[in-house]
Design an enzyme around this catalytic site. Structure first.
Site, short mmCIF file in Angstrom:
data_model
loop_
_atom_site.label_atom_id
_atom_site.label_comp_id
_atom_site.label_asym_id
_atom_site.label_seq_id
_atom_site.Cartn_x
_atom_site.Cartn_y
_atom_site.Cartn_z
N GLU A 48 0.86 -1.18 0.00
CA GLU A 48 0.00 0.00 0.00
C GLU A 48 0.90 1.23 0.00
OE1 GLU A 48 -2.24 2.82 -0.25
OE2 GLU A 48 -3.26 0.89 -0.39
N SER A 49 0.88 1.97 -1.10
CA SER A 49 1.82 3.09 -1.27
C SER A 49 1.63 4.18 -0.21
CB SER A 49 1.69 3.69 -2.67
OG SER A 49 0.39 4.18 -2.90
N CYS A 79 4.53 -2.37 -8.34
CA CYS A 79 3.18 -2.00 -7.91
C CYS A 79 3.20 -0.74 -7.03
CB CYS A 79 2.52 -3.19 -7.21
SG CYS A 79 0.71 -3.06 -7.11
N ARG A 106 -3.49 5.13 -9.53
CA ARG A 106 -3.56 4.10 -8.50
C ARG A 106 -4.80 3.24 -8.68
NH1 ARG A 106 -4.58 5.99 -3.44
NH2 ARG A 106 -3.50 4.28 -2.41
N ILE A 133 -2.13 -7.06 -9.15
CA ILE A 133 -2.96 -7.10 -7.95
C ILE A 133 -3.28 -5.66 -7.55
CG2 ILE A 133 -3.16 -7.83 -5.55
CD1 ILE A 133 -1.02 -9.96 -6.17
N ARG A 134 -4.52 -5.25 -7.76
CA ARG A 134 -4.93 -3.86 -7.48
C ARG A 134 -3.88 -2.89 -8.01
NH1 ARG A 134 -5.83 -6.55 -2.95
NH2 ARG A 134 -4.12 -5.56 -1.81
N HIS A 169 3.78 -7.86 -10.48
CA HIS A 169 4.55 -8.50 -9.41
C HIS A 169 5.39 -9.65 -9.96
CE1 HIS A 169 2.62 -6.70 -5.77
NE2 HIS A 169 1.63 -6.50 -6.61
N GLU A 171 7.87 -11.05 -8.68
CA GLU A 171 8.30 -11.94 -7.60
C GLU A 171 7.29 -13.05 -7.31
OE1 GLU A 171 5.69 -8.97 -5.50
OE2 GLU A 171 7.04 -8.97 -7.23
#
Length: 199
Positions: A48-49, A79, A106, A133-134, A169, A171
């Site tokens: 969450e940024s 992300c 965002r 993811i979002r 993502h 990873e």
């Protein structure tokens, strides 16, 4: 090669596993004292940024890390990390590191496409799996920002100097090409530093 992974919140352990597989040593950054360790590059993970930006400032790590990024230290941002690096966030006056001249949106895909998987062409690498993811995406870039990948006409990966920013993502997938590209960037940076010091 020692890579620092921001470990305040989000999917940082997965990055550490992949980078360790590729032969890098990883350290976790949780507070200002951790910055006293030597490290060659930085990973800003998903999460969450807004929370990460707040914790970076509260921990005393924000300004020192911003200075290192601006000085050319390689950084891989995924992300939320991409949002931290953007100098403008659409419909939001918040600014974090603001080290890449681009505008990001965002949670850009909305609830219906909150999470999805795709395959896309990543410049200089080839086809890679992309787990979103979002996710944000890049609305626009300024001069000097290289667009590395697009999905459905939207920019999802960029490079600006030694900063590699992705909306997805890497990873979370078995493919190691993105992290390999990043470690190559770090090696080139270290080689250049050695040449500068010996000059």
């Amino acid at each position: 090669m020692k890579i620092a992974v921001l470990a305040l919140q989000g999917a940082f352990i997965e990055h550490e596993k992949v980078l360790s597989e590729l032969g890098a040593e990883c350290i976790e950054l949780r507070n200002a004292e951790d910055l006293q360790q030597d490290f060659d590059a930085l990973v800003l993970p998903g999460g969450e940024s807004t929370v990460q930006g707040k914790l970076l400032r509260e921990s005393g790590m924000f300004e020192p890390l911003k200075e290192r990024i601006e000085a050319g230290m390689p950084v891989l941002a995924t992300c939320a990390g991409m949002i931290l690096l953007a100098d403008h966030i659409a419909d939001d006056d918040t600014r974090h590191f603001a080290t890449i001249p681009m505008t990001v949106k965002r949670n850009a895909y909305g609830r219906q496409l909150g999470s999805f998987h795709a395959y896309g062409e990543l410049e200089t690498v080839g086809q890679v799996p992309m787990t979103f993811i979002r996710a944000p995406y890049v609305v626009s870039v300024e001069d000097g920002v290289e667009m590395l990948a697009q999905v459905d006409g939207r920019i999802v990966a960029v490079r600006y100097g030694n900063q590699l920013a992705l909306a997805f993502h890497p990873e979370l997938d078995a493919d190691r090409q993105v992290h390999s590209l990043f470690t190559e960037m770090v090696e080139a940076y270290l080689h250049g530093s050695q040449q500068r010091h010996s000059a």
